[in-house]
Scaffold this motif. Sequence first.
Motif, PDB file in Angstrom:
ATOM      1  N   ALA A 302       0.831  -1.202   0.000  1.00 35.49           N
ATOM      2  CA  ALA A 302       0.000   0.000   0.000  1.00 35.49           C
ATOM      3  C   ALA A 302       0.870   1.259   0.000  1.00 35.49           C
ATOM      4  CB  ALA A 302      -0.926  -0.005   1.211  1.00 35.49           C
ATOM      5  N   LEU A 303       0.222   2.389  -0.261  1.00 35.51           N
ATOM      6  CA  LEU A 303       0.897   3.681  -0.188  1.00 35.51           C
ATOM      7  C   LEU A 303       0.842   4.196   1.251  1.00 35.51           C
ATOM      8  CD1 LEU A 303      -0.453   5.423  -3.401  1.00 35.51           C
ATOM      9  CD2 LEU A 303       1.954   5.078  -2.876  1.00 35.51           C
ATOM     10  N   PRO A 304       1.924   4.830   1.729  1.00 40.21           N
ATOM     11  CA  PRO A 304       1.899   5.355   3.101  1.00 40.21           C
ATOM     12  C   PRO A 304       1.108   6.655   3.234  1.00 40.21           C
ATOM     13  CG  PRO A 304       4.007   5.822   2.079  1.00 40.21           C
ATOM     14  CD  PRO A 304       3.245   4.991   1.091  1.00 40.21           C
ATOM     15  N   ILE A 305       0.820   7.304   2.113  1.00 43.19           N
ATOM     16  CA  ILE A 305       0.087   8.565   2.120  1.00 43.19           C
ATOM     17  C   ILE A 305      -1.223   8.372   1.369  1.00 43.19           C
ATOM     18  CG2 ILE A 305       0.129  11.015   1.534  1.00 43.19           C
ATOM     19  CD1 ILE A 305       2.182  10.245   3.599  1.00 43.19           C
ATOM     20  N   MET A 306      -2.339   8.692   2.024  1.00 40.81           N
ATOM     21  CA  MET A 306      -3.641   8.566   1.377  1.00 40.81           C
ATOM     22  C   MET A 306      -4.217   9.915   0.960  1.00 40.81           C
ATOM     23  SD  MET A 306      -5.438   5.639   3.768  1.00 40.81           S
ATOM     24  CE  MET A 306      -4.617   4.059   4.051  1.00 40.81           C
ATOM     25  N   SER A 307      -3.547  11.005   1.357  1.00 40.13           N
ATOM     26  CA  SER A 307      -3.982  12.345   0.952  1.00 40.13           C
ATOM     27  C   SER A 307      -3.192  12.776  -0.278  1.00 40.13           C
ATOM     28  CB  SER A 307      -3.778  13.318   2.112  1.00 40.13           C
ATOM     29  OG  SER A 307      -4.455  12.873   3.271  1.00 40.13           O
ATOM     30  N   ASP A 327      10.717   9.644  -1.364  1.00 41.47           N
ATOM     31  CA  ASP A 327      10.203  10.813  -0.656  1.00 41.47           C
ATOM     32  C   ASP A 327       8.838  11.203  -1.206  1.00 41.47           C
ATOM     33  OD1 ASP A 327      12.483  10.848   0.819  1.00 41.47           O
ATOM     34  OD2 ASP A 327      13.469  12.435  -0.339  1.00 41.47           O
ATOM     35  N   PHE A 328       7.903  11.483  -0.253  1.00 43.06           N
ATOM     36  CA  PHE A 328       6.558  11.941  -0.586  1.00 43.06           C
ATOM     37  C   PHE A 328       6.370  13.310   0.064  1.00 43.06           C
ATOM     38  CE2 PHE A 328       6.584   7.374  -0.420  1.00 43.06           C
ATOM     39  CZ  PHE A 328       5.814   6.956  -1.489  1.00 43.06           C
ATOM     40  N   ALA A 329       6.153  14.342  -0.735  1.00 43.03           N
ATOM     41  CA  ALA A 329       5.975  15.698  -0.210  1.00 43.03           C
ATOM     42  C   ALA A 329       4.489  16.005  -0.102  1.00 43.03           C
ATOM     43  CB  ALA A 329       6.668  16.713  -1.105  1.00 43.03           C
ATOM     44  N   GLY A 330       4.126  16.691   0.979  1.00 40.28           N
ATOM     45  CA  GLY A 330       2.738  17.075   1.188  1.00 40.28           C
ATOM     46  C   GLY A 330       2.653  18.177   2.216  1.00 40.28           C
ATOM     47  N   ALA A 331       1.443  18.467   2.641  1.00 40.90           N
ATOM     48  CA  ALA A 331       1.230  19.526   3.625  1.00 40.90           C
ATOM     49  C   ALA A 331       1.695  19.070   5.008  1.00 40.90           C
ATOM     50  CB  ALA A 331      -0.245  19.912   3.668  1.00 40.90           C
ATOM     51  N   HIS A 332       2.107  20.032   5.811  1.00 40.52           N
ATOM     52  CA  HIS A 332       2.556  19.726   7.169  1.00 40.52           C
ATOM     53  C   HIS A 332       1.396  19.117   7.966  1.00 40.52           C
ATOM     54  CE1 HIS A 332       5.292  20.250  10.601  1.00 40.52           C
ATOM     55  NE2 HIS A 332       4.188  20.471  11.311  1.00 40.52           N
ATOM     56  N   THR A 334       0.179  16.051   7.354  1.00 41.33           N
ATOM     57  CA  THR A 334      -0.543  15.038   6.564  1.00 41.33           C
ATOM     58  C   THR A 334      -0.440  13.675   7.250  1.00 41.33           C
ATOM     59  OG1 THR A 334      -0.126  16.214   4.489  1.00 41.33           O
ATOM     60  CG2 THR A 334      -0.651  13.869   4.335  1.00 41.33           C
ATOM     61  N   PRO A 335      -1.562  12.952   7.411  1.00 42.92           N
ATOM     62  CA  PRO A 335      -1.495  11.642   8.088  1.00 42.92           C
ATOM     63  C   PRO A 335      -0.617  10.649   7.335  1.00 42.92           C
ATOM     64  CG  PRO A 335      -3.761  12.434   7.970  1.00 42.92           C
ATOM     65  CD  PRO A 335      -2.942  13.340   7.096  1.00 42.92           C
ATOM     66  N   ILE A 336       0.148   9.871   8.099  1.00 45.05           N
ATOM     67  CA  ILE A 336       1.000   8.810   7.556  1.00 45.05           C
ATOM     68  C   ILE A 336       0.461   7.482   8.047  1.00 45.05           C
ATOM     69  CG2 ILE A 336       3.325   7.838   7.516  1.00 45.05           C
ATOM     70  CD1 ILE A 336       4.371  10.669   8.010  1.00 45.05           C
ATOM     71  N   HIS A 337       0.304   6.519   7.129  1.00 47.69           N
ATOM     72  CA  HIS A 337      -0.322   5.230   7.434  1.00 47.69           C
ATOM     73  C   HIS A 337       0.673   4.097   7.165  1.00 47.69           C
ATOM     74  CE1 HIS A 337      -4.283   7.258   7.500  1.00 47.69           C
ATOM     75  NE2 HIS A 337      -3.768   7.974   6.517  1.00 47.69           N
ATOM     76  N   THR A 338       0.576   3.043   7.989  1.00 51.68           N
ATOM     77  CA  THR A 338       1.433   1.881   7.766  1.00 51.68           C
ATOM     78  C   THR A 338       0.978   1.136   6.528  1.00 51.68           C
ATOM     79  OG1 THR A 338       2.252  -0.168   8.726  1.00 51.68           O
ATOM     80  CG2 THR A 338       0.008   0.452   9.271  1.00 51.68           C
ATOM     81  N   THR A 339       1.924   0.564   5.806  1.00 53.04           N
ATOM     82  CA  THR A 339       1.625  -0.077   4.519  1.00 53.04           C
ATOM     83  C   THR A 339       1.381  -1.569   4.633  1.00 53.04           C
ATOM     84  OG1 THR A 339       4.011  -0.281   4.138  1.00 53.04           O
ATOM     85  CG2 THR A 339       2.889   1.651   3.215  1.00 53.04           C
ATOM     86  N   ALA A 340       1.499  -2.151   5.835  1.00 48.72           N
ATOM     87  CA  ALA A 340       1.264  -3.585   6.019  1.00 48.72           C
ATOM     88  C   ALA A 340       1.109  -3.867   7.512  1.00 48.72           C
ATOM     89  CB  ALA A 340       2.412  -4.422   5.438  1.00 48.72           C
TER      90      ALA A 340
END
Length: 427
Positions: A302-307, A327-332, A334-340
């Motif tokens: 899975a992806l660690p970022i859903m936003s 590296d995944f850039a996003g807004a400060h 942003t929720p980070i999710h486990t991929t497994a």
Amino acid sequence: MARAFPERRLFLRSDTETRFVRLSPSTQAIALSGSALVVGWTILASAVVLMDSVASDDLRDNAAREQAVYENRLNAMSTERDQAFAEARAAQERFTAALDQISDMQSELLDSETRREELEQGMEIAHAKLRDAIVGRDAALAQKAQLASQVEGEHDPILDGALLAEYQTTIDLLAGALDSTASQRDDMAGEAEEAEQFAEEMILEAQLKEDRNDRIFAQLEDALTISVEPLDKMFRSAGLDTGTLLNSVRRGYSGQGGPLSPISFSTKGEAPDEASLRANGILERLDEMNLYRLAATKAPFALPIMSNFRFTSGFGPRWGRMHQGTDFAGAHGTPIHTTADGTVSFAGRQSGYGNLVKIKHDFGIETRYAHMSAIHVKVGQRVSRGDRIGDMGNTGRSTGTHLHYEVRVGGKPVNPMTYIKAARNVF
């Protein structure tokens, strides 16, 4: 140069005195050249900045379009996966109903077989009684003839009448027994004919049900093939050995029983028939698909970022050093999710990584999530794929808000996009 830049004097006058500055031709030439260089450099730098800005806008637009296409593709694949699961569940329900019908049909066939055997036994008994009656009749007739000859020799009228009456009674009894036996024989023959006709009808119905079950089996086998092959391809694309992987999951989920127990339609201890073998094969494929499903939650597909986010740096050499993640850039924040699914083995601050979370997964896989602004898990905690473990930040050695995501197999870093791309056509 003197003709182009004649000597000039710049007079500076005050209240008490007057001074002048002498501008020679070379000085004027140097001043003009310097001014031209400054103006040219200003124009060139402005053009470069403007071109970079336009290129950045185009890059952001392209990234946004690609992300929209990627999200639409993910939604479509998720819908297709749900439809495939729904079709598999419906096929399994039809398969269960077909098994119930087969069980009822077999019960009826066993009942008809029992009735036929009883009729055959009754007919054999009737034939035996008939043979005994015929033998008895023949013996009585022979005895009658013998007595008649004796009577003729003795000429005793009283004795002759008594013997004749006794013989007549015996003959009447035998005739009645023969008539009763013949009637029973006819009745049993009729019942046997009805049983045979019923058996033929049951055989025809069984053949029709067998054809229908064959179509159901074929549909189930096709649905399972369509469902299992993409999962197998996903694991192989990620470089995982499917045989070792399934054996590992099977050992962790070793309980047996329930709807996936082997099927046997024989009640006499005989070897399973073709239908039983196909049914058991389908159950084995269902079990394999379930093992794949469990394994898919234990590997980081899975992806660690859903936003909303954008990729800013990939796996590989960067600025003369090895970049061991993506590296995944996003807004400060942003929720980070486990991929497994896995267990948190580290949650804290580490040099270079900043706020870091490490998660141990099955199959010797570890994932790392770095530069977070906040951590929402602790060491030893069990997490499932999709759980929120922290927020995106800019801690550690970082030039801006982003997530540094790593996947390690056996302690060695691998490209996280290998897993993400492998699952693109499945999830």
